[in-house]
Motif scaffolding. Structure first.
Motif, PDB file in Angstrom:
ATOM      1  N   TYR A   1       0.888  -1.100   0.171  1.00  0.00           N
ATOM      2  CA  TYR A   1      -0.030  -0.202   0.080  1.00  0.00           C
ATOM      3  C   TYR A   1       0.899   1.224   0.128  1.00  0.00           C
ATOM      4  CZ  TYR A   1      -4.164   2.768   1.012  1.00  0.00           C
ATOM      5  OH  TYR A   1      -5.249   3.665   0.622  1.00  0.00           O
ATOM      6  N   PRO A   2       0.410   2.226  -0.952  1.00  0.00           N
ATOM      7  CA  PRO A   2       1.508   3.444  -0.948  1.00  0.00           C
ATOM      8  C   PRO A   2       1.255   4.230   0.225  1.00  0.00           C
ATOM      9  CG  PRO A   2      -0.146   3.215  -2.685  1.00  0.00           C
ATOM     10  CD  PRO A   2      -0.651   2.147  -1.726  1.00  0.00           C
ATOM     11  N   PRO A   3       2.698   4.507   0.749  1.00  0.00           N
ATOM     12  CA  PRO A   3       2.670   5.267   2.056  1.00  0.00           C
ATOM     13  C   PRO A   3       1.922   6.627   2.273  1.00  0.00           C
ATOM     14  CG  PRO A   3       4.911   5.330   1.009  1.00  0.00           C
ATOM     15  CD  PRO A   3       3.889   4.407  -0.050  1.00  0.00           C
ATOM     16  N   PHE A   4       1.390   7.076   3.198  1.00  0.00           N
ATOM     17  CA  PHE A   4       1.012   8.339   3.236  1.00  0.00           C
ATOM     18  C   PHE A   4       2.337   9.285   3.764  1.00  0.00           C
ATOM     19  CE2 PHE A   4      -3.150   6.244   3.333  1.00  0.00           C
ATOM     20  CZ  PHE A   4      -3.874   6.898   2.770  1.00  0.00           C
ATOM     21  N   ARG A   5       3.268   9.568   2.686  1.00  0.00           N
ATOM     22  CA  ARG A   5       4.359  10.029   3.267  1.00  0.00           C
ATOM     23  C   ARG A   5       4.950  10.921   1.913  1.00  0.00           C
ATOM     24  NH1 ARG A   5       7.392   5.744   4.065  1.00  0.00           N
ATOM     25  NH2 ARG A   5       8.458   5.727   2.188  1.00  0.00           N
ATOM     26  N   LEU A   6       5.270  12.079   2.141  1.00  0.00           N
ATOM     27  CA  LEU A   6       5.802  12.872   1.136  1.00  0.00           C
ATOM     28  C   LEU A   6       7.519  12.821   0.995  1.00  0.00           C
ATOM     29  CD1 LEU A   6       4.630  14.763  -1.070  1.00  0.00           C
ATOM     30  CD2 LEU A   6       5.156  16.907   0.519  1.00  0.00           C
ATOM     31  N   ASP A   7       7.873  11.951   0.547  1.00  0.00           N
ATOM     32  CA  ASP A   7       9.402  11.884   0.304  1.00  0.00           C
ATOM     33  C   ASP A   7       9.871  12.810  -0.678  1.00  0.00           C
ATOM     34  OD1 ASP A   7       9.447   9.809   2.046  1.00  0.00           O
ATOM     35  OD2 ASP A   7       8.921   8.361   0.702  1.00  0.00           O
ATOM     36  N   GLU A   8      10.205  13.998  -0.168  1.00  0.00           N
ATOM     37  CA  GLU A   8      10.634  15.151  -1.166  1.00  0.00           C
ATOM     38  C   GLU A   8      12.144  14.726  -1.592  1.00  0.00           C
ATOM     39  OE1 GLU A   8      10.600  19.022   0.939  1.00  0.00           O
ATOM     40  OE2 GLU A   8       8.403  18.629   1.551  1.00  0.00           O
ATOM     41  N   GLY A   9      12.315  15.439  -2.681  1.00  0.00           N
ATOM     42  CA  GLY A   9      13.585  15.562  -3.273  1.00  0.00           C
ATOM     43  C   GLY A   9      13.674  14.413  -4.362  1.00  0.00           C
ATOM     44  N   GLY A  10      14.863  14.514  -5.158  1.00  0.00           N
ATOM     45  CA  GLY A  10      14.950  13.580  -6.247  1.00  0.00           C
ATOM     46  C   GLY A  10      15.268  12.055  -6.004  1.00  0.00           C
ATOM     47  N   THR A  11      15.760  11.938  -4.434  1.00  0.00           N
ATOM     48  CA  THR A  11      16.320  10.485  -4.319  1.00  0.00           C
ATOM     49  C   THR A  11      15.461  10.059  -3.066  1.00  0.00           C
ATOM     50  OG1 THR A  11      18.544  11.564  -4.685  1.00  0.00           O
ATOM     51  CG2 THR A  11      18.471   9.343  -3.244  1.00  0.00           C
ATOM     52  N   GLU A  12      15.091   8.724  -3.437  1.00  0.00           N
ATOM     53  CA  GLU A  12      14.297   8.006  -2.731  1.00  0.00           C
ATOM     54  C   GLU A  12      14.927   7.888  -1.136  1.00  0.00           C
ATOM     55  OE1 GLU A  12      11.305   6.834  -2.647  1.00  0.00           O
ATOM     56  OE2 GLU A  12      10.721   6.157  -4.247  1.00  0.00           O
ATOM     57  N   PRO A  13      14.238   7.705  -0.236  1.00  0.00           N
ATOM     58  CA  PRO A  13      14.839   7.001   1.103  1.00  0.00           C
ATOM     59  C   PRO A  13      15.624   5.810   0.967  1.00  0.00           C
ATOM     60  CG  PRO A  13      12.514   7.967   1.490  1.00  0.00           C
ATOM     61  CD  PRO A  13      12.973   7.587   0.086  1.00  0.00           C
ATOM     62  N   GLU A  14      16.534   5.516   1.630  1.00  0.00           N
ATOM     63  CA  GLU A  14      17.355   4.330   1.406  1.00  0.00           C
ATOM     64  C   GLU A  14      16.455   3.167   1.492  1.00  0.00           C
ATOM     65  OE1 GLU A  14      20.371   3.401   0.691  1.00  0.00           O
ATOM     66  OE2 GLU A  14      20.626   5.646   0.324  1.00  0.00           O
ATOM     67  N   THR A  15      16.203   2.197   0.516  1.00  0.00           N
ATOM     68  CA  THR A  15      15.532   1.234   0.640  1.00  0.00           C
ATOM     69  C   THR A  15      16.149  -0.276   0.140  1.00  0.00           C
ATOM     70  OG1 THR A  15      14.489   1.602  -1.578  1.00  0.00           O
ATOM     71  CG2 THR A  15      13.311   2.458   0.213  1.00  0.00           C
ATOM     72  N   VAL A  16      15.497  -1.378   0.396  1.00  0.00           N
ATOM     73  CA  VAL A  16      15.989  -2.441  -0.205  1.00  0.00           C
ATOM     74  C   VAL A  16      14.989  -3.076  -1.316  1.00  0.00           C
ATOM     75  CG1 VAL A  16      16.633  -4.659   0.309  1.00  0.00           C
ATOM     76  CG2 VAL A  16      17.143  -2.906   1.828  1.00  0.00           C
ATOM     77  N   MET A  17      15.539  -2.899  -2.419  1.00  0.00           N
ATOM     78  CA  MET A  17      14.736  -3.388  -3.402  1.00  0.00           C
ATOM     79  C   MET A  17      14.667  -5.014  -3.464  1.00  0.00           C
ATOM     80  SD  MET A  17      12.957  -0.964  -5.114  1.00  0.00           S
ATOM     81  CE  MET A  17      12.562  -1.481  -6.641  1.00  0.00           C
ATOM     82  N   GLU A  18      13.432  -5.664  -3.688  1.00  0.00           N
ATOM     83  CA  GLU A  18      13.612  -6.945  -3.680  1.00  0.00           C
ATOM     84  C   GLU A  18      14.143  -7.660  -5.318  1.00  0.00           C
ATOM     85  OE1 GLU A  18       9.603  -8.288  -3.771  1.00  0.00           O
ATOM     86  OE2 GLU A  18       9.354  -8.039  -1.528  1.00  0.00           O
ATOM     87  N   ASP A  19      14.202  -6.823  -6.089  1.00  0.00           N
ATOM     88  CA  ASP A  19      14.567  -6.975  -7.551  1.00  0.00           C
ATOM     89  C   ASP A  19      14.831  -5.707  -8.256  1.00  0.00           C
ATOM     90  OD1 ASP A  19      14.899  -8.340  -9.921  1.00  0.00           O
ATOM     91  OD2 ASP A  19      12.727  -8.591 -10.288  1.00  0.00           O
ATOM     92  N   ARG A  20      15.891  -5.273  -8.442  1.00  0.00           N
ATOM     93  CA  ARG A  20      16.403  -4.236  -9.093  1.00  0.00           C
ATOM     94  C   ARG A  20      16.677  -4.692 -10.403  1.00  0.00           C
ATOM     95  NH1 ARG A  20      19.264   0.559  -5.743  1.00  0.00           N
ATOM     96  NH2 ARG A  20      18.537   1.388  -7.774  1.00  0.00           N
TER      97      ARG A  20
END
Length: 459
Positions: free
Chosen positions: A204-223
């Motif tokens: 479910y999409p987070p109710f969070r405004l992640d500003e700026g061009g770079t996503e917060p540090e995440t672990v992608m299951e499949d990049r």
């Protein structure tokens, strides 16, 4: 933190002060291509819905195509008026473009909830409201000179802030960083919602405004691997888009053919007529049809009735007064009603009429010698259309020539060509649908084979 959708962007330094003013023109080729790609995206998403419902898996090849459409759309929006973040022209490709400053990555889900796919559109309603505020449907106060006051108008906060940033760039030569960060946060929110509603993730999409061009540090299951070459070549993309367009056109033909076939089989009366009726009310002495041309007469200003077969006209005066219905050549009717007030039927479905004013009186219609077919008297009166080529007009009047008509009119025809027309549409539609399926299935199969042969991992 595990996140299946990543929206990355990088603000180009040294953006042109004025280029943003004409990007709407420069992006037109992309808009045209994207319009076709989205025509394919929607039916492919419907296919994915049923695949998830029955198997719990999103078909990988369709997933790759649809992610490519979203990725292409994001690059174009970033270039244009969802960000104005780069002056580099977007590439024409579904594949990831690592060198481009706007990127979208969506991890392929090995399994998806079969039940959740039924209710995602409902669960996303709160996000619809927020996305409408961001991307379109927001509100602003607008001046309306015609009402001499203010009123609310619709618009998106993203577009509004981007235009403000554009003017700052125009005059100051620099994109305001706070606006950029906030706009990218809203863009990221909208893209996440789009991916969820397109069934690409159960997260479910987070109710969070992640500003700026770079996503917060995440672990992608499949990049995705930047060096991987996709199986979606230009020709295969064109084939899928053509298949989607052909499929939509074919469904229209099939629907129309089925409707006509039902009408041909079930809509006729005991005498084989198809009929339609409308009520007319006018204060004029006469009600006339527009000029109708029977088969065999040259000209293009009136409809031809060669396909209607036998035609029957019936009229009933609602108040019980004697009524007259007659058919005469259009030229004779024009001379007969010259200088008089009469109403011409302009819309058979709604009963709309156009009144033409005059000073004279047409008199008692029965006494005129212009009628090829006529019927006069109380109750329901019926005439058949003349079995002759020519231009004809139908006239309805009170039998005594007085003003004021309140009638129910019915037009009926045998339409002998209806059956074969219906079958023709069904056959053409079925053939078109088969071609559409082939246009989609063949490239999808080849992409799947390509992935199998090359040992490519998930998207």
């Amino acid at each position: 933190m595990n996140q299946s959708v990543r929206v990355e962007a990088e603000l180009d330094p040294g953006l042109s002060r004025w280029l943003w003013l004409v990007k709407w023109v420069l992006a037109i080729p992309h808009y045209l291509v994207l319009a076709l790609l989205w025509l394919a995206f929607i039916p492919l998403t419907v296919l994915a819905f049923f695949a998830i419902l029955f198997t719990g898996r999103y078909p990988r090849v369709i997933f790759e195509f649809n992610v490519g459409v979203l990725r292409w759309t994001w690059r174009v929006h970033y270039y244009a008026y969802a960000a104005l973040g780069t002056d580099r022209y977007p590439p024409f490709t579904l594949a990831d473009a690592p060198a481009y400053p706007a990127r979208l990555e969506i991890a392929y889900p090995e399994r998806l909830s079969r039940g959740l796919v039924l209710v995602k559109w409902v669960l996303a309603i709160p996000h619809y409201l927020i996305s409408a505020l961001f991307a379109g449907g927001g509100l602003w106060l607008a001046w309306r000179p015609e009402d001499d006051g203010f009123s609310w108008g619709a618009g998106g906060l993203i577009a509004l802030l981007v235009v403000i940033a554009g003017f700052v760039l125009l005059f100051a030569g620099e994109y305001p960083k706070p606006i950029y960060d906030f706009v990218l946060g809203m863009d990221r929110w909208v893209v996440r919602v789009a991916a969820y509603v397109a069934l690409m993730t159960d997260e479910y999409p987070p109710f969070r405004l992640d500003e700026g061009g770079t996503e917060p540090e995440t672990v992608m299951e499949d990049r995705p691997s930047p060096t991987r070459k996709p199986g979606w070549t230009s020709g295969r993309i064109v084939s899928v888009v053509a298949g989607a367009v052909a499929g939509l056109a074919s469904m229209g033909l099939l629907t129309g053919g089925a409707a006509l076939l039902w009408l041909d089989q079930s809509g006729r009366d005991d005498n084989g007529y198809l009929s339609t009726s409308t009520s007319y009310r006018t204060e004029t002495p006469a009600l006339v049809s527009e000029r109708v041309r029977f088969a065999g007469v040259a000209g293009e200003s009136a409809p031809a009735l060669n396909a209607l077969g036998d035609v029957r006209l019936t009229v009933t005066e609602s108040t019980g007064k004697p009524v007259f219905i007659g058919i005469a050549s259009s030229a004779d009717v024009q001379r007969y009603l010259a200088g008089t007030t009469f109403a011409t039927v302009t819309d058979l479905a709604s009963g709309s009429v156009l009144v033409r004013q005059g000073a004279g009186s047409a008199g008692i219609p029965e006494s005129a010698d212009i009628w090829t077919a006529r019927s006069s008297g109380p109750g329901t009166r019926t005439v058949a259309w003349p079995d002759q080529a020519g231009d004809w007009t139908v006239v309805v009047m009170n039998a005594d020539g007085s003003a004021g008509l309140d009638v129910r009119a019915e037009a009926a025809a045998t339409v002998p060509a209806l059956g074969w027309t219906a079958w023709s549409l069904l056959i053409i539609g079925a053939a078109g649908l088969a071609a559409a399926v082939a246009l989609v299935a063949i490239p999808v199969s080849r992409v799947s084979r390509h992935r199998s042969l090359t040992g490519q991992g998930p998207l």
